[in-house]
Design a protein around this motif. Structure first.
Motif, PDB file in Angstrom:
ATOM      1  N   ARG A 157       0.832  -1.201   0.000  1.00 30.96           N
ATOM      2  CA  ARG A 157       0.000   0.000   0.000  1.00 30.96           C
ATOM      3  C   ARG A 157       0.867   1.251   0.000  1.00 30.96           C
ATOM      4  O   ARG A 157       0.588   2.219  -0.710  1.00 30.96           O
ATOM      5  N   THR A 197       0.717   3.828  -3.066  1.00 25.56           N
ATOM      6  CA  THR A 197       0.265   5.173  -2.706  1.00 25.56           C
ATOM      7  C   THR A 197       1.265   6.215  -3.187  1.00 25.56           C
ATOM      8  O   THR A 197       0.893   7.254  -3.747  1.00 25.56           O
ATOM      9  N   ALA A 235      -5.744   0.361  -4.769  1.00 25.06           N
ATOM     10  CA  ALA A 235      -5.055   0.257  -3.480  1.00 25.06           C
ATOM     11  C   ALA A 235      -4.229   1.499  -3.181  1.00 25.06           C
ATOM     12  O   ALA A 235      -3.849   1.731  -2.029  1.00 25.06           O
ATOM     13  N   ALA A 272     -12.515  -2.621  -3.729  1.00 26.14           N
ATOM     14  CA  ALA A 272     -11.832  -1.697  -2.820  1.00 26.14           C
ATOM     15  C   ALA A 272     -11.834  -2.240  -1.402  1.00 26.14           C
ATOM     16  O   ALA A 272     -10.812  -2.195  -0.702  1.00 26.14           O
ATOM     17  N   THR A 298      -9.070  -0.590   0.970  1.00 19.13           N
ATOM     18  CA  THR A 298      -9.228   0.842   0.721  1.00 19.13           C
ATOM     19  C   THR A 298     -10.568   1.295   1.287  1.00 19.13           C
ATOM     20  O   THR A 298     -11.613   0.776   0.882  1.00 19.13           O
ATOM     21  N   LYS A 318     -10.156  -1.546   7.644  1.00 23.07           N
ATOM     22  CA  LYS A 318      -9.387  -2.457   6.809  1.00 23.07           C
ATOM     23  C   LYS A 318      -9.469  -3.883   7.346  1.00 23.07           C
ATOM     24  O   LYS A 318      -9.636  -4.844   6.584  1.00 23.07           O
TER      25      LYS A 318
END
Length: 260
Positions: A7, A11, A104, A125, A130, A179
């Motif tokens: 992640r 990101t 993600a 997601a 996410t 999450k």
């Protein structure tokens, strides 16, 4: 679910693709650019979030393309962003495949659609971990338990997306909790047929947060489920979480997890 390392990597990649700083908060829209999915509502929502959080580096990334080549929707979205003062904060990313790294790589998915029967992207997601903020409309209400595994907002008010994003930014533990719960729910495949009576327990651990979900089956029917978030030190393994040997046992009779 995407690991914490994956992640972080995706990101950073997403922020880099749109020319934003590594710590930018990128909100995502995924889907066709059409009237039902309301990409224009997404632009307005990002503008409202930016207005409420002037100190945050907020961006909106739109992943998708028009349904017809001659559709002027992309130009219309750019013009709308300009009129709202966020022309440099809305990024048209086009169609991407595979979609998972981009999904993600956003801070949260904003689902602005009305009348969507059951959005596949929403479920994807949640599977990736996410957080999802979606309109309280259509199939969204079947997938999301508001405040637990995501958020539901007024479908007519773009500003309604602001409060959930604020909560996610202010409370990283809440993000980890969502999450963890969505990870358990995304992999559950419990069929009560042929099972006269059982309590099925699923555990997921992520980011120092443990989520225990218990499914109650009685008389070959599901009687629902509850999720619990036991207090831990963050270093216990799954067997220790279920036993909590130094704290007693997990109390599954209450609406939350307590150590007895």
């Amino acid at each position: 679910m995407a690991s914490a390392t994956m992640r972080s990597s995706v990101t950073t990649t997403t922020a880099s693709r749109i020319g934003a700083a590594p710590g930018a908060t990128v909100l995502g829209y995924f889907g066709a650019l059409n009237g039902r999915k309301r990409s224009d509502h997404f632009v307005r929502a990002v503008a409202e979030i930016r207005r409420a959080l002037p100190g945050e580096d907020i961006h909106g990334a739109i992943f998708g393309r028009p349904e017809r080549d001659c559709d002027p929707v992309e130009r219309e979205l750019q013009a709308l962003a300009g009129s709202l003062g966020i022309a440099d904060r809305i990024h048209l990313m086009g169609h991407v495949s595979p979609v998972e790294p981009s999904l993600a790589g956003v801070f949260a998915l904003l689902v602005t659609a009305r009348g969507e029967p059951f959005g596949r992207t929403l479920i994807e997601a949640m599977h990736l971990g996410t957080p999802v903020v979606a309109t309280r409309h259509g199939g969204n209400v079947e997938a999301i338990d508001d405040g637990q595994n995501g958020f539901l907002v007024d479908p007519d008010d773009p500003a309604a997306f602001t409060a959930p994003v604020l909560r996610l930014l202010a409370d990283p533990a809440l993000r980890d909790r969502i999450k963890a719960l969505t990870s358990v729910q995304s992999v559950q495949a419990i069929n009560p047929k042929g099972v006269p009576e059982a309590d099925v327990i699923a555990l997921h651990m992520d980011g120092g947060q443990a989520c225990v979900q218990v499914f109650f089956i009685r008389g070959n029917q599901s009687w629902g489920n509850r999720d619990f978030y036991p207090r831990t030190g963050g270093t216990e393994n799954p067997a220790e979480i279920m036993r909590l040997p130094d704290r007693g046992r997990l109390d599954l009779s209450q609406g939350g997890a307590t150590a007895l």
